[in-house]
Motif scaffolding. Structure first.
Motif, PDB file in Angstrom:
ATOM      1  N   GLY A   1       8.493 -24.470  -2.544  1.00 51.38           N
ATOM      2  CA  GLY A   1       7.167 -24.319  -1.957  1.00 51.38           C
ATOM      3  C   GLY A   1       6.437 -23.129  -2.522  1.00 51.38           C
ATOM      4  N   LEU A   2       5.440 -22.678  -1.792  1.00 51.81           N
ATOM      5  CA  LEU A   2       4.610 -21.560  -2.242  1.00 51.81           C
ATOM      6  C   LEU A   2       5.372 -20.246  -2.288  1.00 51.81           C
ATOM      7  CD1 LEU A   2       1.371 -22.403  -0.243  1.00 51.81           C
ATOM      8  CD2 LEU A   2       1.880 -22.923  -2.625  1.00 51.81           C
ATOM      9  N   GLY A   3       6.467 -20.150  -1.568  1.00 52.51           N
ATOM     10  CA  GLY A   3       7.227 -18.908  -1.525  1.00 52.51           C
ATOM     11  C   GLY A   3       8.309 -18.797  -2.583  1.00 52.51           C
ATOM     12  N   THR A   4       8.438 -19.793  -3.440  1.00 56.35           N
ATOM     13  CA  THR A   4       9.518 -19.778  -4.425  1.00 56.35           C
ATOM     14  C   THR A   4       9.356 -18.637  -5.427  1.00 56.35           C
ATOM     15  OG1 THR A   4       9.767 -22.157  -4.207  1.00 56.35           O
ATOM     16  CG2 THR A   4      10.723 -21.137  -6.169  1.00 56.35           C
ATOM     17  N   PHE A   5       8.188 -18.545  -6.056  1.00 55.88           N
ATOM     18  CA  PHE A   5       7.980 -17.515  -7.070  1.00 55.88           C
ATOM     19  C   PHE A   5       8.042 -16.109  -6.465  1.00 55.88           C
ATOM     20  CE2 PHE A   5       5.345 -15.127 -10.164  1.00 55.88           C
ATOM     21  CZ  PHE A   5       6.169 -15.296 -11.260  1.00 55.88           C
ATOM     22  N   PRO A   6       7.392 -15.842  -5.315  1.00 54.14           N
ATOM     23  CA  PRO A   6       7.544 -14.513  -4.713  1.00 54.14           C
ATOM     24  C   PRO A   6       8.987 -14.199  -4.315  1.00 54.14           C
ATOM     25  CG  PRO A   6       5.658 -15.619  -3.758  1.00 54.14           C
ATOM     26  CD  PRO A   6       6.352 -16.618  -4.617  1.00 54.14           C
ATOM     27  N   SER A   7       9.755 -15.215  -3.935  1.00 54.46           N
ATOM     28  CA  SER A   7      11.163 -14.984  -3.585  1.00 54.46           C
ATOM     29  C   SER A   7      11.971 -14.571  -4.806  1.00 54.46           C
ATOM     30  CB  SER A   7      11.778 -16.239  -2.964  1.00 54.46           C
ATOM     31  OG  SER A   7      11.144 -16.560  -1.762  1.00 54.46           O
ATOM     32  N   VAL A   8      11.708 -15.222  -5.929  1.00 55.36           N
ATOM     33  CA  VAL A   8      12.405 -14.862  -7.168  1.00 55.36           C
ATOM     34  C   VAL A   8      12.051 -13.435  -7.577  1.00 55.36           C
ATOM     35  CG1 VAL A   8      12.578 -15.398  -9.638  1.00 55.36           C
ATOM     36  CG2 VAL A   8      12.631 -17.240  -7.956  1.00 55.36           C
ATOM     37  N   ILE A   9      10.776 -13.096  -7.487  1.00 52.01           N
ATOM     38  CA  ILE A   9      10.335 -11.729  -7.817  1.00 52.01           C
ATOM     39  C   ILE A   9      10.995 -10.718  -6.876  1.00 52.01           C
ATOM     40  CG2 ILE A   9       8.332 -10.177  -7.868  1.00 52.01           C
ATOM     41  CD1 ILE A   9       8.390 -12.125 -10.187  1.00 52.01           C
ATOM     42  N   ALA A  10      11.060 -11.041  -5.594  1.00 56.24           N
ATOM     43  CA  ALA A  10      11.669 -10.122  -4.617  1.00 56.24           C
ATOM     44  C   ALA A  10      13.147  -9.919  -4.906  1.00 56.24           C
ATOM     45  CB  ALA A  10      11.469 -10.658  -3.200  1.00 56.24           C
ATOM     46  N   CYS A  11      13.849 -10.988  -5.277  1.00 56.42           N
ATOM     47  CA  CYS A  11      15.278 -10.852  -5.593  1.00 56.42           C
ATOM     48  C   CYS A  11      15.484  -9.994  -6.840  1.00 56.42           C
ATOM     49  CB  CYS A  11      15.912 -12.227  -5.778  1.00 56.42           C
ATOM     50  SG  CYS A  11      16.033 -13.155  -4.240  1.00 56.42           S
ATOM     51  N   GLY A  12      14.666 -10.195  -7.853  1.00 55.08           N
ATOM     52  CA  GLY A  12      14.764  -9.362  -9.047  1.00 55.08           C
ATOM     53  C   GLY A  12      14.440  -7.908  -8.758  1.00 55.08           C
ATOM     54  N   LEU A  13      13.430  -7.692  -7.933  1.00 53.73           N
ATOM     55  CA  LEU A  13      13.071  -6.335  -7.545  1.00 53.73           C
ATOM     56  C   LEU A  13      14.190  -5.674  -6.737  1.00 53.73           C
ATOM     57  CD1 LEU A  13      10.747  -4.274  -7.666  1.00 53.73           C
ATOM     58  CD2 LEU A  13       9.877  -5.271  -5.560  1.00 53.73           C
ATOM     59  N   LEU A  14      14.843  -6.446  -5.891  1.00 58.65           N
ATOM     60  CA  LEU A  14      15.950  -5.910  -5.106  1.00 58.65           C
ATOM     61  C   LEU A  14      17.122  -5.517  -6.012  1.00 58.65           C
ATOM     62  CD1 LEU A  14      17.046  -5.251  -2.315  1.00 58.65           C
ATOM     63  CD2 LEU A  14      17.889  -7.594  -2.169  1.00 58.65           C
ATOM     64  N   LEU A  15      17.429  -6.352  -6.997  1.00 58.22           N
ATOM     65  CA  LEU A  15      18.505  -6.006  -7.939  1.00 58.22           C
ATOM     66  C   LEU A  15      18.164  -4.739  -8.715  1.00 58.22           C
ATOM     67  CD1 LEU A  15      19.504  -9.503  -9.360  1.00 58.22           C
ATOM     68  CD2 LEU A  15      20.855  -8.022  -7.879  1.00 58.22           C
ATOM     69  N   GLY A  16      16.921  -4.638  -9.175  1.00 53.62           N
ATOM     70  CA  GLY A  16      16.507  -3.437  -9.893  1.00 53.62           C
ATOM     71  C   GLY A  16      16.540  -2.196  -9.018  1.00 53.62           C
ATOM     72  N   SER A  17      16.174  -2.346  -7.752  1.00 56.26           N
ATOM     73  CA  SER A  17      16.180  -1.193  -6.855  1.00 56.26           C
ATOM     74  C   SER A  17      17.604  -0.724  -6.564  1.00 56.26           C
ATOM     75  CB  SER A  17      15.441  -1.513  -5.563  1.00 56.26           C
ATOM     76  OG  SER A  17      16.091  -2.535  -4.849  1.00 56.26           O
ATOM     77  N   VAL A  18      18.543  -1.662  -6.499  1.00 56.05           N
ATOM     78  CA  VAL A  18      19.948  -1.263  -6.319  1.00 56.05           C
ATOM     79  C   VAL A  18      20.408  -0.440  -7.524  1.00 56.05           C
ATOM     80  CG1 VAL A  18      22.312  -2.148  -6.192  1.00 56.05           C
ATOM     81  CG2 VAL A  18      20.537  -3.135  -4.753  1.00 56.05           C
ATOM     82  N   GLY A  19      20.025  -0.870  -8.723  1.00 56.40           N
ATOM     83  CA  GLY A  19      20.351  -0.104  -9.921  1.00 56.40           C
ATOM     84  C   GLY A  19      19.723   1.274  -9.909  1.00 56.40           C
ATOM     85  N   LEU A  20      18.477   1.364  -9.447  1.00 57.40           N
ATOM     86  CA  LEU A  20      17.822   2.672  -9.350  1.00 57.40           C
ATOM     87  C   LEU A  20      18.526   3.579  -8.347  1.00 57.40           C
ATOM     88  CD1 LEU A  20      13.980   2.019  -9.430  1.00 57.40           C
ATOM     89  CD2 LEU A  20      15.282   3.487 -10.942  1.00 57.40           C
ATOM     90  N   MET A  21      18.921   3.016  -7.216  1.00 58.54           N
ATOM     91  CA  MET A  21      19.617   3.837  -6.210  1.00 58.54           C
ATOM     92  C   MET A  21      20.948   4.343  -6.764  1.00 58.54           C
ATOM     93  SD  MET A  21      18.797   2.117  -2.513  1.00 58.54           S
ATOM     94  CE  MET A  21      19.200   0.438  -2.924  1.00 58.54           C
ATOM     95  N   TYR A  22      21.676   3.485  -7.450  1.00 53.10           N
ATOM     96  CA  TYR A  22      22.951   3.892  -8.048  1.00 53.10           C
ATOM     97  C   TYR A  22      22.732   4.998  -9.072  1.00 53.10           C
ATOM     98  CZ  TYR A  22      27.184   3.704 -10.842  1.00 53.10           C
ATOM     99  OH  TYR A  22      28.314   4.036 -11.539  1.00 53.10           O
ATOM    100  N   SER A  23      21.742   4.811  -9.937  1.00 47.78           N
ATOM    101  CA  SER A  23      21.445   5.812 -10.960  1.00 47.78           C
ATOM    102  C   SER A  23      21.023   7.140 -10.332  1.00 47.78           C
ATOM    103  CB  SER A  23      20.335   5.286 -11.870  1.00 47.78           C
ATOM    104  OG  SER A  23      19.842   6.291 -12.701  1.00 47.78           O
ATOM    105  N   GLY A  24      20.192   7.071  -9.304  1.00 48.93           N
ATOM    106  CA  GLY A  24      19.729   8.295  -8.650  1.00 48.93           C
ATOM    107  C   GLY A  24      20.845   9.041  -7.955  1.00 48.93           C
ATOM    108  N   LEU A  25      21.722   8.308  -7.284  1.00 44.63           N
ATOM    109  CA  LEU A  25      22.851   8.968  -6.626  1.00 44.63           C
ATOM    110  C   LEU A  25      23.801   9.583  -7.642  1.00 44.63           C
ATOM    111  CD1 LEU A  25      23.613   6.497  -3.705  1.00 44.63           C
ATOM    112  CD2 LEU A  25      22.622   8.785  -3.561  1.00 44.63           C
ATOM    113  N   ARG A  26      24.048   8.868  -8.721  1.00 38.82           N
ATOM    114  CA  ARG A  26      24.922   9.394  -9.769  1.00 38.82           C
ATOM    115  C   ARG A  26      24.324  10.655 -10.394  1.00 38.82           C
ATOM    116  NH1 ARG A  26      25.741   5.538 -14.425  1.00 38.82           N
ATOM    117  NH2 ARG A  26      25.014   7.204 -15.717  1.00 38.82           N
ATOM    118  N   GLN A  27      23.034  10.629 -10.646  1.00 39.45           N
ATOM    119  CA  GLN A  27      22.370  11.795 -11.232  1.00 39.45           C
ATOM    120  C   GLN A  27      22.365  12.966 -10.246  1.00 39.45           C
ATOM    121  OE1 GLN A  27      18.254  11.155 -12.084  1.00 39.45           O
ATOM    122  NE2 GLN A  27      18.020  13.076 -13.186  1.00 39.45           N
TER     123      GLN A  27
END
Length: 152
Positions: free
Chosen positions: A35-61
């Motif tokens: 439906g109409l929420g498919t593309f925003p859902s994919v973007i949100a999942c990708g953004l969530l994965l990237g944010s997890v990587g940022l949090m890991y990098s920030g904590l490590r730093q």
């Protein structure tokens, strides 16, 4: 002042979860599994994965530099110019896209920004070429978005 990547990642994670929750409320298309929420859902999942990587990098730093004095590596003017290069690239694209078309302009902008920021011009050319090809294929071929072409 530099903000730690963990805080940026946390803010992006919260935003992506909220986006995903909102996208699930959008209506489905009749007769289709998406439906109409498919593309925003994919973007949100990708953004969530990237944010997890940022949090890991920030904590490590943070743990690696805990207790050490912070050093300013570049002058404020250079940092300001780096930050303003993204809005400037957007304005350049808006002004010249109807005259040059998508592909040449995308290549030039990506090449100039990566080359200027990293001083690695061969890598910038390779990344610019691959970015232009992938974006053209995704938007023009897969999503059927009419991208501007050269008028000549």
């Amino acid at each position: 002042m530099r903000i730690n990547d963990a805080l940026t990642g946390l803010i992006l994670a919260v935003g992506s979860v909220l986006l995903l929750m909102y996208a699930q409320t959008l209506p489905k298309l009749s007769g289709l599994p998406y439906g109409l929420g498919t593309f925003p859902s994919v973007i949100a999942c990708g953004l969530l994965l990237g944010s997890v990587g940022l949090m890991y990098s920030g904590l490590r730093q943070y743990l690696a530099t805990k207790g050490q004095a912070k050093k300013v590596r570049q002058p404020r003017l250079v940092a300001f110019l780096y930050a303003m290069s993204v809005p400037a690239a957007i304005v350049v694209y808006m002004v010249f896209e109807s005259w040059l078309g998508f592909a040449p302009l995308c290549f030039v902008i990506v090449f100039a920004m990566i080359g200027w920021l990293t001083q690695r011009w061969k890598m910038a050319a390779l990344v610019a070429l691959s970015t232009t090809v992938v974006m053209w294929l995704v938007f023009a071929e897969v999503l059927q978005v009419p991208l501007p072409t050269m008028p000549f």
